[in-house]
Design an enzyme around this catalytic site. Structure first.
Site, PDB file in Angstrom:
ATOM      1  CG  ASP A 195     -52.272  27.974-100.307  1.00 48.37           C
ATOM      2  OD1 ASP A 195     -52.351  29.108-100.824  1.00 48.37           O
ATOM      3  OD2 ASP A 195     -52.070  27.813 -99.095  1.00 48.37           O
TER       4      ASP A 195
HETATM    5  C1  BGC Z   1     -51.769  31.170 -98.337  1.00 47.20           C
HETATM    6  C2  BGC Z   1     -53.270  31.039 -98.372  1.00 47.20           C
HETATM    7  C3  BGC Z   1     -53.880  32.224 -99.064  1.00 47.20           C
HETATM    8  C4  BGC Z   1     -53.286  32.359-100.447  1.00 47.20           C
HETATM    9  C5  BGC Z   1     -53.864  33.500-101.260  1.00 47.20           C
HETATM   10  C6  BGC Z   1     -51.189  31.515 -99.700  1.00 47.20           C
HETATM   11  O1  BGC Z   1     -49.847  31.835 -99.631  1.00 47.20           O
HETATM   12  O2  BGC Z   1     -51.224  29.955 -97.864  1.00 47.20           O
HETATM   13  O3  BGC Z   1     -53.755  30.899 -97.067  1.00 47.20           O
HETATM   14  O4  BGC Z   1     -55.263  32.090 -99.125  1.00 47.20           O
HETATM   15  O5  BGC Z   1     -51.890  32.565-100.320  1.00 47.20           O
HETATM   16  O6  BGC Z   1     -53.540  34.732-100.732  1.00 47.20           O
END
Ligand code: BGC
Length: 704
Positions: A254
């Protein structure tokens, strides 16, 4: 099958820098190094994928820069397509209420038509975090509280996104593994300190289902699972995901989760953090450049060996090969653009199937065709941007609101609108005008709720009431005593017992996307007989949380008028609305439940049949739930476990037989040693329209 030789040849020709580049994913909307430097690094092969960017022309330009690098390895472009791209479908928690895997697949497929034209090759969806705590803002992004529903949703979305081969779809990411939905008190990024049993029984099966469906990528969650951050959880990512489940895709961290291992307190510096994540099975490092900056020193310190890097690079190259990027890196700019409203009908259908009619008294709904004056009151009655909820990258600013939907559906009616109160800021100045509009109306449609910015990431709420002065507004309007329909817009259940008590009718309007208002108008007018059912138990009060239907049996079960039982002294035992609750404009009756044969053994299936009848005067669709209970086992079992669900479309007076089959695997539990087993004895099955126990019909059978 990927062309392994091609991948190996490429890998053998790469420098360390180029290898680390493949593991480096950068947010093109906010590159940590700035845009000119990002482009320089693309040209040097030091970035392998980009996120948060879409649009064929723009992406082709960046792809061209990457294709000028020494090895000409194309980029993957990733984006969160949680519930649509240009056309926005209902939030996942809402779409789950349709209990319709075919719909879930179709909306994902429709999104692919839009995203592939926008050059996206990887989406960070579906989100599969079972959640039983509506304080957590991200409950909006997943399909609710139930493990089986989430598993079916996983399969449908993976099919919808990926198609038969990745060349015709986009790579899907099952996220966030694991137990992110269980973070303490619903505060995002917190700790999920849960038992191994709960992890295995409740939170992980949807990920296994996604893997079986062929998902291309997995994203570990931000949180720690009982002390071990998911990004550093080798037992989850290597031993379970890869070794046991056979996952052969990529694990993508993440956003900045690798460097956050330092803040978690499990790595002393960037070098340790990057080595730990890589060793634990994370292939791609999103946004924090931890791998490119940390892994060279990790090699020198002996924390990792080159084979660890090669393994991850091989997986990334394999995905690029499977996506067809090694042959054709550019998005077509000659594909005819999709007609502007191509998916509107699907979005409207999804919206009306996802709305849940919570209450309907005094025959206030459906609205009579000759209703003359309607007052739509509240800050969510005509705010097009709000209808999207979280994640709506390419949707623009416009959606159909309730006002727009009703004006189109009832052209002869006078539809007045008063905002009445700001969605969030206190202030009672607008209430008088709202009351005046209510007085003039035959029916009031009260549109209240939380703002879309409160759905999704980092939006944990401690209070689940109406923000700002919306309660004052609602109470003033209810005091006018006109027939009132409350529509609650939110990314989670809101605790509004006073509203559900006093409004004649209530609809969970969630955030239903681009066509929200048309779908809601279909429900309000009866053009669509509501069929949505709650994918989460709806509490009365924050103090009841976590409240969910499949809780374990206790020695002193909750019972009315019993003092020493599993209850709160100051709150009702029952939720506001049960899992599966959802009214229709007709009535269904479920009878004649049978389980045959009465005794099974080995892999023999048991057939469960129930008769469902439409006893009302309009056609309607009922969703029937099949629950199982294992009343005596070596481990205390949930009072009800969902094993299947099915739909029956019935004309007035019509009756149908709904059939389910259970086999040995459906009866399995994790024994005391956490190993899967089936214990002989009696099993109970329950069938009905929700998890409200007293309304279910039951039968038994034995497993020998
Ligand atoms: C979120 C994810 C997301 C990623 C990319 C993160 O802050 O937890 O779910 O896919 O950002 O946008």
């Amino acid at each position: 099958m990927a062309d392994k030789d091609r991948v190996e040849r490429l890998l053998a020709s790469m420098t360390l820098e180029e290898k680390l580049g493949q593991l480096n994913m950068i947010d093109a909307g906010a590159p940590p190094m700035g845009e000119p430097e990002m482009e320089r690094q693309l040209a040097a092969g030091r970035i392998g994928s980009l996120l948060n960017i879409h649009g064929a022309e723009r992406l082709n330009r960046l792809q061209k820069i990457a294709m000028e690098s020494r090895l000409k390895i194309p980029l993957i472009f990733g984006l969160d397509v949680l519930h649509g791209h240009r056309t926005i479908f209902p939030l996942p928690i809402a779409e789950a209420c349709a209990f319709d895997p075919e719909l879930w697949e179709r909306t994902a497929k429709a999104s692919v038509e839009e995203t592939t034209r926008a050059a996206i090759t990887l989406t960070f969806a579906p989100m599969l975090d079972v959640c039983r705590d509506p304080r957590w803002g991200r409950i909006a992004e997943g399909p609710g509280e139930d493990t089986l529903v989430t598993s079916r949703y996983a399969e449908a979305k993976v099919r919808g996104f990926q198609g038969k081969t990745l060349r015709e779809g986009v790579a899907a990411t099952a996220k966030h593994m694991g137990a992110y939905g269980a973070v303490a008190a619903g505060r995002d990024y917190g700790s999920a300190d849960i038992s191994e049993r709960q992890l295995a029984e409740v939170y992980l099966p949807p990920f296994e289902a996604a893997v079986k469906a062929g998902v291309a990528a997995i994203m570990p969650s931000f949180n720690d699972v009982s002390g071990i951050p998911a990004t550093a959880h080798g037992a989850l990512l290597n031993d379970l995901l890869r070794a046991k489940w056979g996952f052969d895709g990529i694990v993508v961290s993440d956003y900045t989760a690798v460097v956050e291992l330092i803040a978690h307190g499990v790595a002393g510096d960037l070098v340790e953090a990057s080595a730990l994540a890589l060793k634990s099975g994370v292939d791609i490092d999103m946004q924090d450049e931890a791998y490119v900056r940390g892994l060279p020193d990790a090699l020198k310190r002996g924390l990792i060996v080159m084979a660890d890097i090669d393994r991850a690079v091989r997986r990334v190259l394999t995905l690029k090969e499977r996506l067809g990027l090694l042959d054709d890196p550019y998005a077509s700019t000659s594909a005819p653009p999709l007609p502007a409203n191509n998916h509107d009908a699907l979005a409207r259908d999804a919206a009306r199937r996802s709305a849940v009619l919570l209450k309907n008294e005094n025959s206030v709904l459906p609205l009579k065709p000759d209703t003359r004056r309607i007052a739509v009151i509240g800050p969510l009655g005509d705010d097009p941007l709000q209808m999207f909820g979280c994640w709506f990258a390419a949707a623009g600013m416009d959606s159909a609101t309730v006002v727009r939907g009703l004006r189109a559906a009832l052209p002869q009616a006078e539809i007045a609108h008063e905002v009445g109160a700001h969605i969030e800021e206190p202030g009672e100045a607008g209430i008088a005008a709202a009351v005046a509009a209510a007085r003039k109306a035959d029916v009031v449609i009260l549109c209240v709720g939380e703002k879309k910015e409160w759905t999704g990431e980092a939006q944990g709420r401690g209070h689940l009431g109406l923000p700002g002065s919306q309660r004052e507004l609602a109470e003033a309007v209810l005091a006018v005593c006109k027939p009132t329909v409350a529509i609650v817009f939110a990314g989670r259940p809101l605790t509004l017992p006073w509203l559900f008590e006093r409004a004649d009718a209530a609809l969970a309007g969630w955030f239903l996307g681009s066509e929200a208002g048309y779908g809601i108008a279909d429900v309000l007018t009866g053009a669509w007989n509501p069929s949505g059912k709650l994918s989460v138990t709806w509490p009365h009060d924050v103090g009841q949380i976590p409240i969910f239907y499949s809780h374990r049996a206790t020695g002193r079960p909750a019972a009315p008028n019993v003092y020493y039982c599993n209850r709160h002294a100051d709150l009702p035992i029952e939720p506001q609305f049960h899992f599966g609750h959802g009214l229709s404009y007709t009535r269904f009756a479920v009878t004649k439940l049978s389980a045959t044969p009465a005794e099974i053994s080995g892999d023999e299936p048991v057939t469960i049949e129930a008769a469902v009848a439409n006893e009302g005067s309009v056609a309607g669709e009922e969703t029937l739930f099949l629950f199982l209970r294992d009343p005596v086992a070596s481990v205390a079992r949930p009072v009800l476990e969902l094993k299947d669900f099915a739909k029956a479309m019935l004309k007035p007076g019509e009756s149908k037989t709904v059939r389910f089959a259970l086999s040995r695997k459906d009866l399995a539990l994790l024994g005391r040693d956490l190993k899967s087993c089936v214990e002989p004895g009696e099993f109970q099955v329950f069938v009905g329209g929700s998890a409200e126990r007293c309304k279910l019909v039951s039968a038994t059978f034995r497993y020998k």
